[in-house]
Design an enzyme around this catalytic site. Structure first.
Site, PDB file in Angstrom:
ATOM      1  N   SER A   1      82.866 100.027  49.294  1.00  0.00           N
ATOM      2  CA  SER A   1      83.332  99.474  50.566  1.00  0.00           C
ATOM      3  C   SER A   1      82.589  98.194  50.906  1.00  0.00           C
ATOM      4  CB  SER A   1      83.132 100.487  51.697  1.00  0.00           C
ATOM      5  OG  SER A   1      81.746 100.699  51.943  1.00  0.00           O
ATOM      6  N   ALA A   2      81.498  97.941  50.176  1.00  0.00           N
ATOM      7  CA  ALA A   2      80.665  96.744  50.385  1.00  0.00           C
ATOM      8  C   ALA A   2      80.067  96.705  51.790  1.00  0.00           C
ATOM      9  CB  ALA A   2      81.468  95.470  50.093  1.00  0.00           C
TER      10      ALA A   2
ATOM     11  N   TYR B   1      81.992 123.623  51.132  1.00  0.00           N
ATOM     12  CA  TYR B   1      81.627 122.432  51.902  1.00  0.00           C
ATOM     13  C   TYR B   1      81.164 122.857  53.297  1.00  0.00           C
ATOM     14  CZ  TYR B   1      84.227 119.704  48.391  1.00  0.00           C
ATOM     15  OH  TYR B   1      84.692 119.136  47.233  1.00  0.00           O
TER      16      TYR B   1
ATOM     17  N   SER C   1      85.576 110.665  45.121  1.00  0.00           N
ATOM     18  CA  SER C   1      84.598 109.569  45.142  1.00  0.00           C
ATOM     19  C   SER C   1      85.226 108.266  44.640  1.00  0.00           C
ATOM     20  CB  SER C   1      83.363 109.917  44.308  1.00  0.00           C
ATOM     21  OG  SER C   1      82.669 111.003  44.863  1.00  0.00           O
ATOM     22  N   PRO C   2      86.427 107.905  45.121  1.00  0.00           N
ATOM     23  CA  PRO C   2      87.107 106.699  44.615  1.00  0.00           C
ATOM     24  C   PRO C   2      86.419 105.405  45.008  1.00  0.00           C
ATOM     25  CG  PRO C   2      88.275 107.546  46.514  1.00  0.00           C
ATOM     26  CD  PRO C   2      87.224 108.568  46.173  1.00  0.00           C
ATOM     27  N   LEU C   3      85.517 105.481  45.979  1.00  0.00           N
ATOM     28  CA  LEU C   3      84.753 104.298  46.389  1.00  0.00           C
ATOM     29  C   LEU C   3      83.298 104.412  45.946  1.00  0.00           C
ATOM     30  CD1 LEU C   3      86.222 103.809  49.983  1.00  0.00           C
ATOM     31  CD2 LEU C   3      86.877 102.633  47.870  1.00  0.00           C
TER      32      LEU C   3
ATOM     33  N   GLY D   1      81.262 105.544  48.624  1.00  0.00           N
ATOM     34  CA  GLY D   1      81.247 104.552  49.692  1.00  0.00           C
ATOM     35  C   GLY D   1      80.679 103.207  49.295  1.00  0.00           C
ATOM     36  N   PHE D   2      80.041 103.141  48.138  1.00  0.00           N
ATOM     37  CA  PHE D   2      79.393 101.888  47.737  1.00  0.00           C
ATOM     38  C   PHE D   2      80.389 100.737  47.636  1.00  0.00           C
ATOM     39  CE2 PHE D   2      77.872  98.788  44.669  1.00  0.00           C
ATOM     40  CZ  PHE D   2      76.593  98.529  45.137  1.00  0.00           C
TER      41      PHE D   2
ATOM     42  N   HIS E   1      86.755 124.803  40.986  1.00  0.00           N
ATOM     43  CA  HIS E   1      85.866 123.706  41.387  1.00  0.00           C
ATOM     44  C   HIS E   1      85.079 123.149  40.210  1.00  0.00           C
ATOM     45  CE1 HIS E   1      83.808 122.292  45.342  1.00  0.00           C
ATOM     46  NE2 HIS E   1      83.850 121.316  44.463  1.00  0.00           N
TER      47      HIS E   1
END
Length: 337
Positions: free
Chosen positions: A218-219, A56, A210-212, A215-216, A132
């Protein structure tokens, strides 16, 4: 902040902090001082679980994320759990924004990786060390054997697998018990739910990256949102394309409705949904904003009943939604030779 246990005995905050986005994939990297401060603020909020990887980084400094984590957590080392990863490098010759991955889990490469990570993390051991990505040319039993040696040497205390399936998990666990898998998981990416019975049988935790949905969920985005095409992977992710916003309208409406009922945010509902589904699921959302980090952490306080989780699953099962980013392209090592 609540706490959970991965595997037999690795206690972590119920929400972890995914550090990747501070320096990689989500826009131009943060200034070093700002990134270090944000990680330290996470500790003050009750986060004890920090996720990074040796890859990263940036073109200028491929390993900077581990350096940031090491600097930020040096004075907290005895009170936090640090996870990092080995076994891939990027195809730096590619012109793609999201550069393809090249697996390499040869024992000599693992040995070199662990020494580099320990130095950058300013640590004498790593709490959770993941492969990984699986390497098709190195048997997982051989990798697990190296992990057993590293545990005996005191260089790691637990190990795990990222983006692994049932066969690899079972084979690895026979050689050296696996503490956790780290796989993609969100309301838009549920294909690994089939692993739940295996994890329960073997006593393995699930760390959800990537639990969201990047980020999507999060609205906070709409069809007019513009992402940096040089630094931000979201610029090419399907769920952020303008036509996807309309297709995902029902999903966002569902999240907003329950968020209102629970006096929460859509992001918190997305995280609470998976934390309340299984006691061994720990999401590791990332952010660059202090208020978002606080918001994510407070998701652990939101309790959804079994009936509420089942109702959400039922809605998700029937709902039309856009494609979601499913992972970076992997190049076979032999093809690159």
């Amino acid at each position: 902040m609540r706490y959970k246990t991965l595997g037999k005995d690795l206690k972590v905050s119920a929400v972890g902090f995914g550090c990747m986005g501070l320096s990689h994939a989500y826009g131009k990297p943060l200034e070093r001082k700002e990134a270090v401060q944000l990680i330290q603020q996470a500790v003050e909020m009750g986060y004890t679980f920090f996720d990074t990887a040796e890859v990263y980084g940036t073109t200028e400094n491929p390993h900077i994320n581990e350096e940031l984590v090491g600097e930020a957590l040096q004075s907290h080392r005895n009170h936090v759990v640090i996870a990092t990863k080995f076994g891939i490098h990027f195809d730096i010759l590619s012109s793609e924004v999201n550069k393809p991955l090249v697996p390499d889990s040869r024992p000599e490469m693992i040995r070199a990786s662990i020494e580099g990570s320990l130095k950058r993390l300013r640590a004498d051991h790593i709490d959770l060390y993941y492969q990984h990505r699986p390497d098709p040319h190195v048997p997982i039993e051989e990798v697990a054997g190296v992990m057993s040696e590293l545990i005996q040497e005191g260089k790691i205390t637990h190990w795990g697998l990222s983006e692994a399936g049932e066969d690899i998990i079972r084979r690895a666990h026979k050689v050296c018990p696996v503490t956790a898998i780290q796989n993609r998981y969100s309301m838009m990416a549920r294909w690994h739910e089939k692993l739940f019975p295996v994890l329960e049988e073997l006593g393995i935790g699930y760390v959800a990256f990537s639990p969201l949905a990047n980020g999507f969920l999060s609205a906070q985005y709409d069809k007019n949102t513009v992402f940096d095409k040089n630094y931000d992977y979201r610029s090419v992710m399907p769920q952020f394309q303008s036509d996807a916003m309309e297709r995902n309208h029902e999903l966002l409406s569902l999240l907003n409705k329950m968020a209102e009922e629970k006096y929460a945010t859509p992001a918190q509902i997305s995280l609470a949904w998976m934390m309340c589904k299984k006691p061994y699921i720990v999401p590791i959302p990332g952010t660059r904003k202090l208020e978002r980090m606080l918001e994510n952490g407070k998701a652990s306080d939101i309790i959804l009943t079994e009936e509420e989780v089942r109702a959400l699953d039922k809605e998700l099962d029937r709902m039309e939604m856009s494609q979601v980013f499913g992972g970076t392209r992997i190049i076979d090592t032999q093809e690159k030779e």
